[in-house]
Design an enzyme around this catalytic site. Structure first.
Site, PDB file in Angstrom:
ATOM      1  N   ARG A  56      16.298  -4.051  -3.608  1.00  0.00           N
ATOM      2  CA  ARG A  56      14.863  -3.814  -3.834  1.00  0.00           C
ATOM      3  C   ARG A  56      14.370  -4.611  -5.045  1.00  0.00           C
ATOM      4  NH1 ARG A  56      13.695   2.299  -4.242  1.00  0.00           N
ATOM      5  NH2 ARG A  56      11.542   1.524  -4.251  1.00  0.00           N
ATOM      6  N   HIS A 106       7.750   6.970 -12.037  1.00  0.00           N
ATOM      7  CA  HIS A 106       9.077   7.000 -11.410  1.00  0.00           C
ATOM      8  C   HIS A 106       9.969   5.885 -11.928  1.00  0.00           C
ATOM      9  CE1 HIS A 106       7.472   9.427  -7.734  1.00  0.00           C
ATOM     10  NE2 HIS A 106       7.676  10.179  -8.808  1.00  0.00           N
ATOM     11  N   THR A 173      -0.449   6.676  -0.831  1.00  0.00           N
ATOM     12  CA  THR A 173       0.630   7.645  -1.027  1.00  0.00           C
ATOM     13  C   THR A 173       0.505   8.760   0.010  1.00  0.00           C
ATOM     14  OG1 THR A 173       1.718   9.158  -2.602  1.00  0.00           O
ATOM     15  CG2 THR A 173      -0.683   8.890  -2.820  1.00  0.00           C
TER      16      THR A 173
HETATM   17  N1  APR Z   1      -2.540   0.360   2.943  1.00  0.00           N
HETATM   18  C1  APR Z   1      -2.754   1.624   2.523  1.00  0.00           C
HETATM   19  N2  APR Z   1      -1.887   2.643   2.730  1.00  0.00           N
HETATM   20  C2  APR Z   1      -0.744   2.343   3.379  1.00  0.00           C
HETATM   21  C3  APR Z   1      -0.439   1.049   3.845  1.00  0.00           C
HETATM   22  C4  APR Z   1      -1.399   0.032   3.607  1.00  0.00           C
HETATM   23  N3  APR Z   1      -1.206  -1.228   4.022  1.00  0.00           N
HETATM   24  N4  APR Z   1       0.770   1.090   4.476  1.00  0.00           N
HETATM   25  C5  APR Z   1       1.213   2.358   4.370  1.00  0.00           C
HETATM   26  N5  APR Z   1       0.301   3.125   3.737  1.00  0.00           N
HETATM   27  C6  APR Z   1       0.381   4.552   3.417  1.00  0.00           C
HETATM   28  C7  APR Z   1       1.079   5.380   4.462  1.00  0.00           C
HETATM   29  O1  APR Z   1       0.132   5.847   5.421  1.00  0.00           O
HETATM   30  C8  APR Z   1       1.650   6.528   3.618  1.00  0.00           C
HETATM   31  O2  APR Z   1       0.707   7.609   3.541  1.00  0.00           O
HETATM   32  O3  APR Z   1       1.146   4.667   2.245  1.00  0.00           O
HETATM   33  C9  APR Z   1       1.814   5.920   2.229  1.00  0.00           C
HETATM   34  C10 APR Z   1       3.270   5.688   1.867  1.00  0.00           C
HETATM   35  O4  APR Z   1       3.873   6.948   1.760  1.00  0.00           O
HETATM   36  P1  APR Z   1       5.409   7.028   1.306  1.00  0.00           P
HETATM   37  O5  APR Z   1       6.208   6.037   2.083  1.00  0.00           O
HETATM   38  O6  APR Z   1       5.781   8.476   1.344  1.00  0.00           O
HETATM   39  O7  APR Z   1       5.400   6.511  -0.199  1.00  0.00           O
HETATM   40  P2  APR Z   1       4.946   7.309  -1.490  1.00  0.00           P
HETATM   41  O8  APR Z   1       3.856   8.282  -1.168  1.00  0.00           O
HETATM   42  O9  APR Z   1       4.690   6.305  -2.549  1.00  0.00           O
HETATM   43  O10 APR Z   1       6.281   8.136  -1.879  1.00  0.00           O
HETATM   44  C11 APR Z   1       6.230   8.853  -3.102  1.00  0.00           C
HETATM   45  O11 APR Z   1       8.556   9.411  -2.860  1.00  0.00           O
HETATM   46  O12 APR Z   1      10.673   8.839  -2.328  1.00  0.00           O
HETATM   47  C12 APR Z   1       9.825   9.014  -3.376  1.00  0.00           C
HETATM   48  O13 APR Z   1      10.067   7.959  -5.431  1.00  0.00           O
HETATM   49  C13 APR Z   1       9.644   7.728  -4.123  1.00  0.00           C
HETATM   50  O14 APR Z   1       7.688   7.025  -5.316  1.00  0.00           O
HETATM   51  C14 APR Z   1       8.148   7.485  -4.056  1.00  0.00           C
HETATM   52  C15 APR Z   1       7.590   8.855  -3.736  1.00  0.00           C
END
Ligand code: APR
Length: 231
Positions: A56, A106, A173
């Site tokens: 990563r 994080h 998120t």
């Molecule tokens: N534009 C906007 N939103 C997007 C896009 C995009 N191009 N692609 C994906 N998403 C959205 C998805 O719909 C989802 O709701 O981004 C979000 C990603 O969610 P996760 O994969 O759960 O990531 P995140 O919310 O950052 O996770 C939080 O979980 O595992 C831990 O430490 C890790 O920081 C991370 C935390």
């Protein structure tokens, strides 16, 4: 002047080519969290954990900030009040896009941490098991990333900012990981107007006053232009 507090997640870096966690084919689909993102996993198999973060770190170092990162940096520069960016992301794309004073709750892929003495230094592109700490020489170097079961960084500062927020935005998120997923409730308690900018509704979508769905490279520049045009 109104203070804006922004929480970002993996979705804001998706269009820069960095994988999210819970989307189709996401990082938590390819790897088990307990193996690569917990202190127990690191103790059990440090080589596997370093390999996960090395891949990563190398990928993030090659990624470019996208229009959403750049738009938030412009908001910081042009908005008369404070604009605080709190990110769950461990990539450096907010800073690469021109943002400053980003709060990495994080941690950061580019950082190394000594589990023995707490010393922090810039991680090499690829960390090895048993790498000696530059300060205490103990072979206990780990990625400076917050794992499940560990306390996120700078939480007191974040809650102070949320207490003063007039506008709170959650961008990219899924709203499934705490404490970040509860920030919107802190903002509401402070009387802030809240907005969610996401590809699809997050788990916390019903808590937001306003939502805009679509890719961050479209929704975030539009939102910033509206805010700056409104002044
Ligand atoms: N534009 C906007 N939103 C997007 C896009 C995009 N191009 N692609 C994906 N998403 C959205 C998805 O719909 C989802 O709701 O981004 C979000 C990603 O969610 P996760 O994969 O759960 O990531 P995140 O919310 O950052 O996770 C939080 O979980 O595992 C831990 O430490 C890790 O920081 C991370 C935390």
């Amino acid at each position: 002047m109104e203070k804006i507090v922004i929480l970002t997640g993996a979705g804001i870096s998706a269009e820069s080519g960095l994988g999210t966690f819970r989307d189709e084919g996401g990082l938590w689909v390819q790897h088990r969290i307990e193996d690569v993102a917990t202190p127990e996993g690191f103790a059990r198999n440090p080589a596997l954990v370093h390999a996960f973060y090395n891949a990563r770190r190398v990928q993030a170092a090659k990624a470019e900030p996208n229009a959403a990162h750049v738009a938030l940096a412009r908001l910081q520069q042009d908005w008369p009040g404070e604009v605080i960016i709190v990110t769950q992301n461990v990539d450096g794309l907010h800073e690469a896009g021109g943002a400053s004073d980003v709060i990495h709750m994080h941690g950061i892929l580019a950082g190394a941490l000594c589990a023995a003495c707490g010393h922090r230094w810039t991680a090499p592109p690829e960390m090895a098991v048993g790498e000696p700490c530059p300060a205490c020489a103990a072979p206990t170097a780990r990625p400076d990333v917050v794992w499940f079961g560990e306390m996120p960084y700078r939480m007191d500062e974040i809650y102070d900012h949320l207490a003063e927020a007039s506008i709170f935005a959650a961008i990219g998120t899924s709203g499934q990981v705490y404490p970040a997923a509860a920030f919107v409730h802190e903002a509401i308690a402070s009387g802030a107007r809240t907005i969610e900018l996401n590809l699809e509704p997050s788990a916390g979508v019903s808590s937001f006053d306003e939502t805009r769905f679509g890719p961050a490279t479209e929704t975030v520049p539009q939102w910033v232009a509206k805010l700056l045009g409104r002044r």
